[in-house]
Design an enzyme around this catalytic site. Structure first.
Site, PDB file in Angstrom:
ATOM      1  N   SER A 172      -9.420   1.796   3.197  1.00  0.00           N
ATOM      2  CA  SER A 172      -8.539   2.548   2.321  1.00  0.00           C
ATOM      3  C   SER A 172      -7.506   1.682   1.605  1.00  0.00           C
ATOM      4  O   SER A 172      -6.730   2.176   0.802  1.00  0.00           O
ATOM      5  CB  SER A 172      -7.802   3.607   3.149  1.00  0.00           C
ATOM      6  N   LYS A 194       0.852  -1.187   0.000  1.00  0.00           N
ATOM      7  CA  LYS A 194       0.000   0.000   0.000  1.00  0.00           C
ATOM      8  C   LYS A 194       0.887   1.235   0.000  1.00  0.00           C
ATOM      9  O   LYS A 194       1.951   1.245   0.621  1.00  0.00           O
ATOM     10  CB  LYS A 194      -0.897  -0.041   1.248  1.00  0.00           C
ATOM     11  N   SER A 220      -9.864  -0.564   7.417  1.00  0.00           N
ATOM     12  CA  SER A 220      -9.252  -0.236   6.131  1.00  0.00           C
ATOM     13  C   SER A 220      -8.697  -1.429   5.374  1.00  0.00           C
ATOM     14  O   SER A 220      -8.464  -1.339   4.167  1.00  0.00           O
ATOM     15  CB  SER A 220      -8.126   0.785   6.329  1.00  0.00           C
TER      16      SER A 220
END
Length: 551
Positions: free
Chosen positions: A197, A127, A221
């Protein structure tokens, strides 16, 4: 470098990369559950479609070369990511170098019969909040355009030492704030959001662009995207995995989240990531990684969950829509068929002061970008402005947040003790899919798309598993299984039994060919620091370990 084994020489020829040992007999030893499968049990086709444990078994046996696996993943990405958009950047030159180095390490280990990490040679996605020295780190935001990491994050140091192959950084909802990751399409239907996210990481896994990925979980997330994309995630106990060199959202709730297609794959990743890190002292306070790592396979048998008690909250907020609840109910039926007992429970209420703590911690980091508010997406600029303004909150109010969080942890653990629970089961999301722009402007700290905040405030471990697909939209539905802090290994073992009975992680979306539009980047001069992220205030000024369970 020449590849020693061609794809045609791999064992078998059927596509799918399924594991023959998905249902292990009840007599299987504990050691076997922690080992990679025997190479002859692995059916191999396109390496990009293989699970991580399958690929690791063939890599270790010399029946697959890391370069071949990488080429397959890159080819699939370049052919299909144009419609999905999971990647921020790819690093093919560095990845090939790492794959060749991993191939040499694997060959040497075979010759010398020495131990080598099972992650050696496996491609992985990070990420876009985890620093890798000399590579861009932008949190998918124009605010950090041109930013180059000054050093390695703690997780990348571990992965690099293990021989993992960094393929690229995946998109996050800007600065990991929101729940949609709108720049990414869900591979099951690209009109839908992959969740946020960690949406880019979940989408890359679901699309079979990469076998392993790293996300983060501050308010669901990693769990929300895993549920939305039909993949698996582990939100470990708070403090089990270092957060050093990670762009923060809120320090006291940020968790590094191993993500993969199956829970066994995610457990393989967690076995390398968990443990003490000198740059993050809180990691020295928890339980050690189990000898041999976390379990990778189910025990199996007629009733493998006999004696297990699983709580089912009667007060989920928000409550799942009907199509999601039907899938969850079917999941619970399977749990009971495996021998577990389910009991209704009432979760402790979240204190209102927790929102204050979230805002203050977020504002403390983002105040350094106050002169760049115009570079945030408009919906995020509003949230960041409010967070920075919250720094005017009296310090006593913040300390009240800390006291309330500790009290919540105690009440959560007490619920387990009073009901004699081994786990709880909660829907992975309350919504049945979401359009890519449906929840713009909603922070992960708000908890409006799923009942997820309990785990971050409790510091408790959670695994998320694909449980099926909605009868209304056809989109994946996941279920969270949570436990008490530091019960990660026990929780993973429960999840593996359920996953073996309902292996929906094997389902693949049908992708539309669309050429990728992803920048391919090489290494540059590292930034000046002071933090590996090349920003200020990323290191947590306050981290307290998850409270040890009672009873």
């Amino acid at each position: 470098m020449a590849v020693p084994v061609t794809r045609r020489q791999l064992i078998g020829g059927a596509a799918g990369g399924l594991v023959a040992w998905g249902s292990v007999s009840a007599a299987t030893s504990r050691a076997a559950r922690h080992r990679l499968p025997e190479p002859e049990t692995v059916t191999a086709g396109d390496p990009a479609l293989m699970s991580a444990v399958d690929a690791a078994a063939l890599l270790r046996a010399g029946l697959l070369h890391p370069r071949e696996l990488l080429e397959s993943c890159l080819s699939r990405t370049r052919a299909f990511d144009g419609d999905v958009g999971a990647w921020v950047r790819l690093y093919p030159e560095l990845a090939y170098e790492a794959a060749d180095a991993a191939g040499e390490r694997l060959a040497r280990a075979r010759r010398e019969q020495t131990h080598i990490s099972p992650l050696c040679g496996l491609p992985i996605a990070l990420k876009d909040i985890f620093a890798v020295s000399g590579l861009p780190l932008t949190a998918s935001s124009r605010v950090l355009e041109g930013n180059i990491a000054a050093g390695h994050s703690g997780v990348w140091r571990r992965l690099d030492a293990a021989g993992a192959v960094l393929m690229g950084h995946t998109h996050t909802d800007e600065f990991a704030i929101g729940v949609t990751t709108p720049q990414v399409g869900n591979p099951w239907n690209t009109r839908f959001s992959p969740g946020g996210s960690s949406g880019g990481s979940a989408a890359a896994l679901a699309a079979r662009f990469v076998p392993l990925a790293l996300g983060s979980d501050t308010g669901g997330s990693a769990r929300l995207p895993a549920s939305a994309c039909g993949v698996s995630s582990i939100k470990p106990t708070y403090g089990a995995i270092t957060s050093y060199g990670m762009i923060p959202l809120t320090w006291t709730r940020d968790h590094v989240g191993p993500m993969a297609r199956s829970l066994g794959d995610a457990a393989l990743l967690m076995s390398v990531l968990a443990g003490p890190d000198a740059d993050d002292p809180i990691t020295s306070l928890g339980r050690p990684v189990p000898e041999g790592g976390y379990p990778l396979a189910a025990r199996g048998g007629a009733a493998p969950l006999s004696g297990i008690r699983i709580g089912v909250p009667v007060d989920s907020r928000p409550a799942p829509v009907a199509a999601v609840q039907r899938v969850v109910d079917g999941f619970l039926d399977v749990v009971r068929s495996l021998g577990a007992v389910t009991v209704p429970v009432t979760m402790p209420p979240l204190p209102s002061s927790l929102a204050t703590g979230d805002q203050v911690e977020m504002g403390s980091y983002h105040q350094q970008f106050a002169d760049r508010l115009g570079l945030y997406r408009p919906d995020k600029a509003v949230l960041v402005s409010a967070a920075v303004a919250s720094l005017g909150v009296p310090v006593g109010d913040y300390f009240q947040f800390e006291r309330d969080r500790l009290r919540y942890q105690s009440e959560y653990n007490r619920m387990f003790a009073d009901q004699d629970l081994d786990a709880i089961a909660v829907a992975g999301s309350a919504v049945d899919g979401a359009r890519r722009d449906e929840f713009l402007g909603v922070s992960v700290t708000a908890g409006v798309v799923g009942d997820v905040r309990w785990a971050n405030y409790a510091g408790a471990p959670v695994v998320t598993l694909p449980a099926g697909r909605s009868g209304d939209t056809g989109m994946p539905v996941g279920v969270q299984l949570g436990a008490r802090p530091w019960q990660d290994a026990e929780l993973i073992a429960i999840g593996l039994e359920v996953q073996a009975a309902v292996p929906f992680w094997r389902d693949e979306p049908v992708l539309v060919p669309a050429i990728a539009r992803v920048p391919e980047v090489g290494r540059a001069q590292p930034g000046p620091g002071p933090d590996p992220t090349n920003t200020f205030g990323a290191a947590a000024p306050l981290r307290t370990p998850a409270m040890n369970p009672v009873g």
